[in-house]
Design an enzyme around this catalytic site. Structure first.
Site, PDB file in Angstrom:
ATOM      1  N   HIS A 497      22.034  -1.755  26.059  1.00  0.00           N
ATOM      2  CA  HIS A 497      23.127  -1.092  26.660  1.00  0.00           C
ATOM      3  C   HIS A 497      24.384  -1.170  26.041  1.00  0.00           C
ATOM      4  O   HIS A 497      25.087  -0.298  25.565  1.00  0.00           O
ATOM      5  CB  HIS A 497      23.174  -1.523  27.981  1.00  0.00           C
ATOM      6  CG  HIS A 497      24.205  -0.752  28.787  1.00  0.00           C
ATOM      7  ND1 HIS A 497      24.099   0.259  29.644  1.00  0.00           N
ATOM      8  CD2 HIS A 497      25.707  -1.060  28.936  1.00  0.00           C
ATOM      9  CE1 HIS A 497      25.333   0.743  30.345  1.00  0.00           C
ATOM     10  NE2 HIS A 497      26.144  -0.024  29.703  1.00  0.00           N
ATOM     11  N   GLU A 498      24.675  -2.749  25.778  1.00  0.00           N
ATOM     12  CA  GLU A 498      26.046  -2.965  25.452  1.00  0.00           C
ATOM     13  C   GLU A 498      26.177  -2.573  23.846  1.00  0.00           C
ATOM     14  O   GLU A 498      27.161  -2.421  23.526  1.00  0.00           O
ATOM     15  CB  GLU A 498      26.206  -4.629  25.753  1.00  0.00           C
ATOM     16  CG  GLU A 498      26.480  -5.042  27.222  1.00  0.00           C
ATOM     17  CD  GLU A 498      27.401  -4.021  28.014  1.00  0.00           C
ATOM     18  OE1 GLU A 498      28.525  -3.559  27.487  1.00  0.00           O
ATOM     19  OE2 GLU A 498      27.142  -4.020  29.131  1.00  0.00           O
ATOM     20  N   HIS A 501      27.348   0.728  23.612  1.00  0.00           N
ATOM     21  CA  HIS A 501      28.811   0.899  23.493  1.00  0.00           C
ATOM     22  C   HIS A 501      29.428   0.556  22.039  1.00  0.00           C
ATOM     23  O   HIS A 501      30.404   1.299  21.509  1.00  0.00           O
ATOM     24  CB  HIS A 501      29.347  -0.208  24.600  1.00  0.00           C
ATOM     25  CG  HIS A 501      29.280   0.259  26.016  1.00  0.00           C
ATOM     26  ND1 HIS A 501      29.785   1.645  26.267  1.00  0.00           N
ATOM     27  CD2 HIS A 501      28.816  -0.310  27.086  1.00  0.00           C
ATOM     28  CE1 HIS A 501      29.352   1.721  27.778  1.00  0.00           C
ATOM     29  NE2 HIS A 501      29.085   0.447  28.133  1.00  0.00           N
ATOM     30  N   HIS A 504      29.286   3.147  19.761  1.00  0.00           N
ATOM     31  CA  HIS A 504      30.216   4.137  20.005  1.00  0.00           C
ATOM     32  C   HIS A 504      31.591   3.578  19.410  1.00  0.00           C
ATOM     33  O   HIS A 504      32.324   4.362  18.872  1.00  0.00           O
ATOM     34  CB  HIS A 504      30.400   4.146  21.566  1.00  0.00           C
ATOM     35  CG  HIS A 504      31.032   5.410  21.971  1.00  0.00           C
ATOM     36  ND1 HIS A 504      31.280   5.741  23.325  1.00  0.00           N
ATOM     37  CD2 HIS A 504      31.486   6.718  21.310  1.00  0.00           C
ATOM     38  CE1 HIS A 504      31.950   6.946  23.424  1.00  0.00           C
ATOM     39  NE2 HIS A 504      31.980   7.403  22.210  1.00  0.00           N
TER      40      HIS A 504
END
Length: 711
Positions: A497-498, A501, A504
Site C-alpha cells: 500500500h505505502e 503512494h 505515485h
C-alpha cells in the site's frame, strides 16, 4: 496514507502577538545544514549534520524569506503574467520547503521533547505565514486577473490547471472574504492550529502510556515465541524488568488480539486501547476534539457552507457530503447482512467451546480466527515464516514494480538517515536513468506516531530541477536482536500500500510543484496505493517473495490457496470498522455552526447506533478520541476516501485482469494515464480515460466477497 508537511503545521492561522511573517528573522548562519541546498544525491536531507536545534531558526528564516518574496510579487509594478506571478510563487520559499519537509518527516516518525517544542512554537507561526499569503488582497488580485483571462494568455494545459488550482486554493483559504470575516478566520485558524498540535501530542503520550503491562507470562498464552520476546524487550526498554509490554498501535483492535487465548488479557488490551486518551486529566483529548469540531463548523460558515464536510468536499472527487453518504449507503445492506452472519458464526463457536459468555469486541478477532482456522484450516502463524520483511520488500514489492513499470532499486548505505532502522534505496527508471530515492522506516518506536504513511523529503518539479525523495513509514513489531523480521500478511499488504503512494510520488513528471505527484485530492490519493495492494496476492508476485525464511522453499500451493481465501474472510468486520469510522468522521464534520459543543461519548454513541451495523461488537477502526487522521493529519471529512478509492482501485484491477494482468503494457498505461499525472487534470475525466466509464461499486463488493458469495 499521505502526510503533507503544511497540514502537519496547521492549515492557516493568524499572526501571534509579537510575530509578523513579514518581519525578517535572525540571519541563518552558514553552519545550519538548511542554509543551502543539500549536496547529497537528489538533495537528500543532511541527517549526518542536522541537529534538533537547527529546525526552528531555519523554519523562521524560511518564512521570513518567503514572506519577502511574496510581498515583492504582490507589489510589483509590472502587469501580472503567469511567469512573474504564478511561476514566481512556485519558486518561492525554497529554504522553508526543504526545512519543513525534513522536519515533518522526522517529527512524525522520530520525535523528542525538543522537536515537540519546535512544533508547538512554530506550528502557529507557519499557519500565520500561510494566512499572510492567502489573505493578501494584492496577491489575490493578480491571480484573479490572470484567472479571468486564462484562455487568452497562451498557456499550456498544465499551466491552465495550475492557475485554476491557485485560484481555487486562494478562494478556499478566504481570499474573497470581507475584512471582518478574514479577521474571524484568522482567529479560528490560530485556535485550530494550537488545538490540532495539542491533540497530536496528547495522543502520542496517551498511546505510549496505555501500553498493556503484563507481570505473568502465562497471560500471554497464544503468542508465539518471537512476539513474547519482543514484548519482554519492549518492557526492558522502559525499565520494566521481569515484565512484558504490549505497545498499542493506532487502531482500536490490536494485532495480538487474534492469538491471545486469555480472555482477561484480551479485554484488558482492548480497554487500554479504547480508553487510551479518555482517562481524564490533562492527557484526555475529548474536550480538545469537541472544540476542534465546533471551530471547524464555524470556519465553514464563514464561507457560506452549511458544515465543514461541505466545505472540505467542494474540491474533492466526490464533491458533496450527499454523494459520500449515497456511496456508503450502497455498501451498508450487504455489509450489515455479512456482519450478522459472522457474529452468529462466532457466537456458535464460543458456545461450542463450552463458554457461556456473549460475544464482545475483544472476543471477535480471536474467535474469528478460530472460525477461519476451522473453516479454512488456516492460521496466520502458518504464513509468517514465508514473510520475512526484507524478502517481501525486495522480492515482492520491488519485483512487482519492476514487472509493471521496469524500475529497479539499489541499496544506498552512504545516505545518512534519522534513525539506524531506516533503509535507503536509489530508484532507476526503465531506461536506467536516475528516478529518485526512497527511505523505508518500518519498525515501531515509542516516539513514532501510529499507523503507516508516505510523504516526500524532496518533491519533484521540472521548474525547480528536483527529483523525488520519498519515504514509507510503518509500525511493525521490531524483532529481537538477531531474529528475523517475520511479518503478518496485513503487514505485507501495508508495505504494498505505502509503496503504491511512493510510486505515485516517484513517477511524477510535472513542471510545477503545486500539482506534482501525490498533490491530489484525498479521495484520489489513496487510489494508487490501494491498487498496489492487489499485487501482494498476485500469483507470480506471491510466488516470487513468499519463501520460507530458513529454507527458501516457496509457500506450498495449498497454503497459498488458503491465504487467498482468508483474504476475503471476516469482511463484515474488516470493512465494517472502516465504514463506521468514515461515518463517524462525516457526522462530526456535519455539525452546523450553531450546534453546541458536543459531549464526545454521547455524540459517538448516537452516531454509531444509527448506522444499522453491529457497532457494539464491531467498533470503529478509530474512536473519536484517537482518530488521528481527522483531527490532525488532514483527513477531516475525508476518511471515506479509503472506501471511495477502494472502488476506484478495484475497478482498475478488474480492468487489469481483463487485459492480461501483470504486464509491462498494462503497467505503462496505468503509469502514463494515472501515476505520472499528478493533478494535471480533474479526477473524473482522468479516471474515465483509463477505465472507460464512471467508477462502479460492483468490483469492490466482489473483491470483498460481499456479492452473495460465502466465505
Amino acid at each position: 496514507m499521505i502526510r503533507r508537511p503544511w497540514l502537519y503545521a496547521a492549515t492557516a492561522a493568524t499572526c501571534l502577538a509579537g510575530w509578523s511573517t513579514a518581519a525578517t528573522a535572525a540571519p541563518l548562519p552558514a553552519s545550519n545544514p538548511f542554509a543551502a541546498e543539500s549536496t547529497l544525491p537528489y538533495h537528500a536531507p543532511r541527517f549526518d549534520l542536522i541537529k534538533d536545534t537547527d529546525y526552528q531558526p531555519a523554519l523562521e528564516q524560511g518564512m521570513a524569506e518567503q514572506a519577502e518574496e511574496m510581498e515583492r510579487i504582490a507589489n510589483s509594478s509590472e502587469p501580472a503574467t503567469f511567469e512573474n506571478t504564478i511561476s514566481a510563487m512556485e519558486r518561492s520559499g525554497r529554504l522553508l520547503d526543504r526545512t519543513l519537509e525534513t522536519f515533518s518527516g522526522v517529527y512524525s516518525a522520530n520525535t523528542n521533547p525538543v522537536l515537540d517544542k519546535v512544533q508547538e512554537v512554530v506550528g502557529p507561526k507557519l499557519s500565520a505565514h500561510e494566512d499572510s499569503i492567502f489573505l493578501n488582497p494584492k496577491l489575490f488580485a493578480r491571480i484573479q486577473y490572470l484567472h479571468a483571462r486564462k484562455d487568452t494568455l497562451g498557456l499550456n494545459a498544465e499551466q491552465k490547471q495550475v492557475l485554476d488550482v491557485y485560484y481555487q486554493n486562494f478562494v478556499q483559504a478566504g481570499a474573497q472574504l470581507s475584512d471582518d470575516d478574514k479577521a474571524k478566520l484568522r482567529d479560528l485558524n490560530t485556535r485550530l492550529s494550537k488545538l490540532e498540535t495539542v491533540f497530536q501530542q496528547k495522543l502520542l503520550a496517551g498511546t505510549k502510556a496505555s501500553a498493556l503491562v503484563v507481570s505473568d507470562k502465562a497471560r500471554l498464552a497464544g503468542l508465539d515465541a518471537a512476539a513474547i520476546t519482543a514484548a519482554q524487550t519492549a518492557a526492558t526498554e522502559r525499565k520494566l524488568d521481569g515484565k512484558w509490554l504490549l505497545p498499542l498501535q493506532n487502531t482500536t483492535q490490536q494485532p495480538t488480539m487474534e492469538t491471545l487465548t486469555d480472555r482477561e488479557t484480551r479485554q484488558a488490551l482492548f480497554e487500554q486501547s479504547w480508553t487510551r486518551v479518555e482517562k481524564g486529566g490533562d492527557g484526555d483529548t475529548r474536550d480538545t476534539i469537541a472544540t476542534i469540531a465546533q471551530l471547524r463548523a464555524q470556519k465553514a460558515a464563514l464561507f457560506g457552507y452549511k458544515n465543514y464536510a461541505a466545505y472540505v468536499l467542494a474540491d474533492q472527487m466526490a464533491k458533496t457530503p450527499e454523494a459520500v453518504h449515497s456511496f456508503i449507503a450502497q455498501i451498508v445492506p450487504a455489509l450489515a447482512a455479512e456482519q450478522k452472519r459472522e457474529a452468529a458464526d462466532i457466537q456458535k463457536t464460543i458456545t461450542k467451546s463450552g463458554a457461556s459468555f456473549e460475544l464482545k469486541p475483544w472476543d471477535w478477532p480471536y474467535y474469528a480466527a478460530q472460525v477461519r482456522k476451522a473453516r479454512l484450516n488456516f492460521d496466520e502463524n502458518q504464513v509468517k515464516p514465508y514473510f520475512e520483511l526484507n524478502t517481501v520488500l525486495q522480492d515482492g514489492v520491488f519485483f512487482a514494480a519492476n514487472s509493471l513499470y521496469g524500475v529497479t532499486f539499489k541499496r544506498r548505505t552512504d545516505i545518512p538517515t534519522y534513525n539506524p532502522d531506516v533503509m535507503v534505496f536509489e530508484v532507476f527508471d526503465k531506461d536506467g536513468s536516475e528516478l529518485g530515492l526512497i527511505y523505508f522506516d518500518y519498525f515501531q518506536r515509542d516516539n513514532k506516531n501510529g499507523g503507516a504513511w508516505m510523504s516526500n523529503f524532496v518533491g519533484q518539479s521540472a521548474l525547480l530541477g528536483t527529483k523525488p525523495v520519498v519515504y514509507n513509514v510503518a509500525n511493525f513489531t521490531k524483532p529481537a536482536q538477531g531474529e528475523p523480521a517475520l511479518i503478518s500478511f496485513d503487514d505485507v499488504t501495508t508495505m504494498f500500500h505505502e509503496f503504491g503512494h511512493a510510486l505515485h510520488g516517484l513517477f511524477a513528471k510535472q513542471t510545477y510543484p503545486i500539482i506534482s505527484g501525490t498533490s491530489v485530492a484525498r479521495d484520489f490519493v489513496e487510489f494508487p496505493s490501494q491498487f498496489n495492494e492487489h499485487w501482494a496476492l498476485n500469483a507470480p508476485v506471491l510466488a516470487h517473495y513468499a519463501r520460507h525464511y530458513k529454507t527458501g522453499a516457496p509457500m506450498p500451493e495449498n497454503l497459498v490457496a488458503l491465504l487467498k481465501k482468508a483474504a476475503t474472510f471476516n469482511q463484515g468486520y474488516r470493512l465494517g470498522e472502516v465504514v463506521s469510522a468514515a461515518e463517524l468522521d462525516m457526522d462530526w464534520h456535519s455539525l452546523g455552526a450553531d450546534a453546541p459543543k458536543q459531549d464526545v461519548d454521547v455524540f459517538e454513541k448516537s452516531a454509531l447506533s444509527k448506522m444499522g451495523l453491529e457497532t457494539d461488537m464491531v467498533p470503529p477502526r478509530y474512536r473519536s478520541s484517537y482518530f488521528l487522521h481527522i483531527w490532525s493529519n488532514g483527513y477531516s471529512a475525508g476518511y471515506y476516501a479509503y472506501l471511495w478509492t477502494e472502488m476506484l482501485d478495484d475497478d482498475t484491477f478488474a480492468w487489469f485482469e481483463k487485459n492480461g494482468g501483470l504486464t509491462r503494457k498494462n503497467g505503462d498505461r496505468f503509469r502514463d494515464m494515472i501515476l505520472s499525472r499528478g493533478h494535471t487534470q480533474d479526477y473524473g475525466p482522468m479516471f474515465r480515460a483509463f477505465y472507460g466509464k464512471d467508477p462502479d461499486i460492483g468490483p469492490m463488493l466482489t473483491f470483498r466477497g460481499l456479492n452473495g458469495s460465502k466465505n
